[in-house]
Write an enzyme that holds these catalytic residues in place. Structure first.
Site, short mmCIF file in Angstrom:
data_model
loop_
_atom_site.label_atom_id
_atom_site.label_comp_id
_atom_site.label_asym_id
_atom_site.label_seq_id
_atom_site.Cartn_x
_atom_site.Cartn_y
_atom_site.Cartn_z
N CYS A 116 0.33 -16.19 -7.56
CA CYS A 116 0.14 -15.12 -8.56
C CYS A 116 0.01 -15.64 -9.98
CB CYS A 116 1.29 -14.11 -8.47
SG CYS A 116 1.25 -13.18 -6.93
N HIS A 256 1.90 -9.97 -15.19
CA HIS A 256 1.49 -9.90 -13.78
C HIS A 256 2.05 -8.63 -13.14
CE1 HIS A 256 0.69 -10.85 -9.69
NE2 HIS A 256 1.95 -11.07 -9.38
N ASN A 286 -0.36 -5.14 -6.26
CA ASN A 286 -0.37 -6.54 -6.67
C ASN A 286 -1.63 -7.21 -6.12
OD1 ASN A 286 0.05 -9.26 -7.07
ND2 ASN A 286 2.15 -9.28 -6.31
O1 UT7 Z 1 3.68 -11.44 -7.03
C1 UT7 Z 1 4.41 -12.54 -6.59
C2 UT7 Z 1 5.84 -12.38 -6.81
N1 UT7 Z 1 6.38 -11.29 -6.01
C3 UT7 Z 1 7.22 -10.44 -6.56
O2 UT7 Z 1 7.48 -10.53 -7.73
C4 UT7 Z 1 7.86 -9.41 -5.66
C5 UT7 Z 1 9.34 -9.38 -5.89
N2 UT7 Z 1 10.06 -8.47 -5.01
C6 UT7 Z 1 9.96 -7.12 -5.10
O3 UT7 Z 1 9.15 -6.59 -5.83
C7 UT7 Z 1 10.95 -6.30 -4.31
O4 UT7 Z 1 11.96 -7.13 -3.81
C8 UT7 Z 1 10.32 -5.50 -3.12
C9 UT7 Z 1 9.43 -4.39 -3.68
C10 UT7 Z 1 9.51 -6.42 -2.24
C11 UT7 Z 1 11.42 -4.86 -2.31
O5 UT7 Z 1 12.25 -4.05 -3.14
P1 UT7 Z 1 13.84 -4.21 -3.15
O6 UT7 Z 1 14.36 -3.21 -4.08
O7 UT7 Z 1 14.14 -5.66 -3.41
O8 UT7 Z 1 14.21 -3.78 -1.68
P2 UT7 Z 1 15.03 -4.59 -0.58
O9 UT7 Z 1 14.17 -5.61 0.07
O10 UT7 Z 1 16.33 -5.03 -1.17
O11 UT7 Z 1 15.35 -3.44 0.44
C12 UT7 Z 1 16.19 -2.32 0.10
C13 UT7 Z 1 16.25 -1.38 1.26
C14 UT7 Z 1 16.56 -2.05 2.60
O12 UT7 Z 1 17.30 -1.13 3.37
P3 UT7 Z 1 18.89 -1.25 3.47
O13 UT7 Z 1 19.16 -2.62 4.01
O14 UT7 Z 1 19.41 -1.07 2.07
O15 UT7 Z 1 19.25 -0.13 4.38
C15 UT7 Z 1 15.22 -2.28 3.21
O16 UT7 Z 1 15.27 -2.36 4.61
O17 UT7 Z 1 14.95 -0.76 1.46
C16 UT7 Z 1 14.47 -1.04 2.77
N3 UT7 Z 1 13.03 -1.25 2.69
C17 UT7 Z 1 12.13 -0.24 2.73
N4 UT7 Z 1 12.27 1.08 2.89
C18 UT7 Z 1 11.15 1.82 2.88
C19 UT7 Z 1 12.36 -2.42 2.52
N5 UT7 Z 1 11.04 -2.17 2.46
C20 UT7 Z 1 10.87 -0.84 2.60
C21 UT7 Z 1 9.75 -0.01 2.62
N6 UT7 Z 1 9.93 1.32 2.75
N7 UT7 Z 1 8.48 -0.49 2.47
#
Ligand code: UT7
Length: 331
Positions: A116, A256, A286
């Protein structure tokens, strides 16, 4: 002797017609519009459909948009750089093909891969060629067909990425406009958290790697998020302090587009108000190497000669950095 700086003199863009909405994603994986919107800021993304169409298709379209708008003779282009994580082919340079297809027959072309951060690193590369005095027109394209490496049954990644391309022309400037400063970083600790495991030299393609879905993007979102928030904010802040800039000196933050929360955290750290933060993540998601030039193209009409822009990016590797650029024209 007057110092030669490298300025962006034109921009162009292309996004595919097909719109993949959060609603449609709800039919593929266990997710919902509310979760995606609040956690990422994304409402929809573009997907390139069509047999045999790769990243070059979008890179060519974005370049043609720039060439048309700038009334540029492509034969005057000296160098074409395609910043991309999704080249058309392994080994053969996508940029070489793009250069030929757009009629840049006097240019050489090569690809630049830093996930990225590819376009940000490419800005440094393009500007250095210009500052050397040996090249007058460098076309830098950020393009990615992320849909070609995304598993649409993995909700951790398929909601984030989209396809698109943006292009920027770098030319010498004698008014001290263009790239002023940059701070580029990397840390190999990141490759466990955001990567495609197979298909490279470490793990060549086999039937098993395909069956195990190892050719798709894997991301440990939470970890990447933490690194992205602190590192992007750090480098953006450094651009301000190192150049004696205060918030009131900055007209635009060009960050970004990975997650609206990361962009807002960066803006908060440098104290830039929301109306100065370029944002199109809600429309495109993204697009990896394409996010920064797509922002420039979308906001081009609002940009004024002399505006101070702070760029910041973070991506796989890890790779990240910031740049300070003075905008060089009114459109
Ligand atoms: O561009 C290159 C660099 N990349 C980035 O900068 C991306 C960085 N990461 C992110 O933007 C975020 O971490 C994500 C958008 C990928 C995920 O968001 P998050 O707030 O970190 O969510 P998480 O992975 O901590 O998941 C929170 C909860 C989990 O459920 P529990 O364990 O709390 O019950 C996940 O299972 O949300 C759940 N979850 C979802 N629910 C609905 C994870 N993905 C999804 C989804 N829809 N798509």
């Amino acid at each position: 002797m007057t110092k030669i700086t490298a300025a962006i003199s034109a921009v162009g863009k292309y996004v595919p017609d097909y719109i993949l909405t959060n609603k449609e994603l709800e039919t593929y994986v266990d997710t919902n519009d509310e979760w995606i919107t609040t956690r990422t800021g994304i409402k929809e993304r573009r997907i390139l459909k069509g047999e045999g169409l790769g990243t070059s298709y979008m890179a060519i379209k974005a370049s043609e948009d720039l060439i048309k708008k700038a009334h540029l003779d492509p034969k005057e282009i000296d160098l074409v750089i395609v910043a991309t994580a999704t080249p058309d082919l392994q080994v053969a340079s996508t940029a070489a093909y793009v250069a030929s297809e757009i009629g840049a027959t006097n240019a050489f072309g090569y690809d630049l891969q830093a996930a990225c951060s590819s376009f940000l690193y490419g800005m440094s590369t393009a500007a250095s060629y210009i500052a050397s005095g040996r090249y007058k027109k460098v076309l830098l394209i950020g393009a990615d067909k992320m849909s070609s490496i995304i598993d649409y049954s993995d909700r951790a990644t398929c909601i984030i990425f989209g396809d698109g391309a943006g292009a920027a022309l770098f030319e010498p400037n004698l008014e001290n406009l263009g790239l002023q400063d940059e701070y580029l970083r990397s840390d190999g600790v990141g490759r466990d958290f955001l990567r495609i495991e197979a298909g490279g030299s470490m793990m060549p393609t086999t039937l098993e790697t395909v069956q195990q879905k190892k050719h798709f993007v894997y991301q440990e979102g939470k970890t990447v998020f933490k690194y992205a928030v602190s590192n992007m904010a750090d480098v953006a802040e450094k651009m301000l302090t190192r150049n004696n800039l205060s918030e009131s000196d900055i007209q635009w933050l060009v960050a970004h587009q990975a997650n609206k929360r990361i962009i807002e955290a960066t803006a908060n750290r440098v104290g830039v108000a929301a109306e100065k933060v370029m944002m199109n993540i809600h429309r495109y998601g993204n697009t990896t190497s394409a996010t920064l030039p797509l922002l420039l193209a979308d906001y081009e009409k609002e940009l004024k000669k002399g505006d101070n822009l702070i760029f910041a990016a973070f991506g796989g590797g890890f790779t990240w950095g910031a740049a300070y650029l003075k905008w060089a024209y009114n459109s």
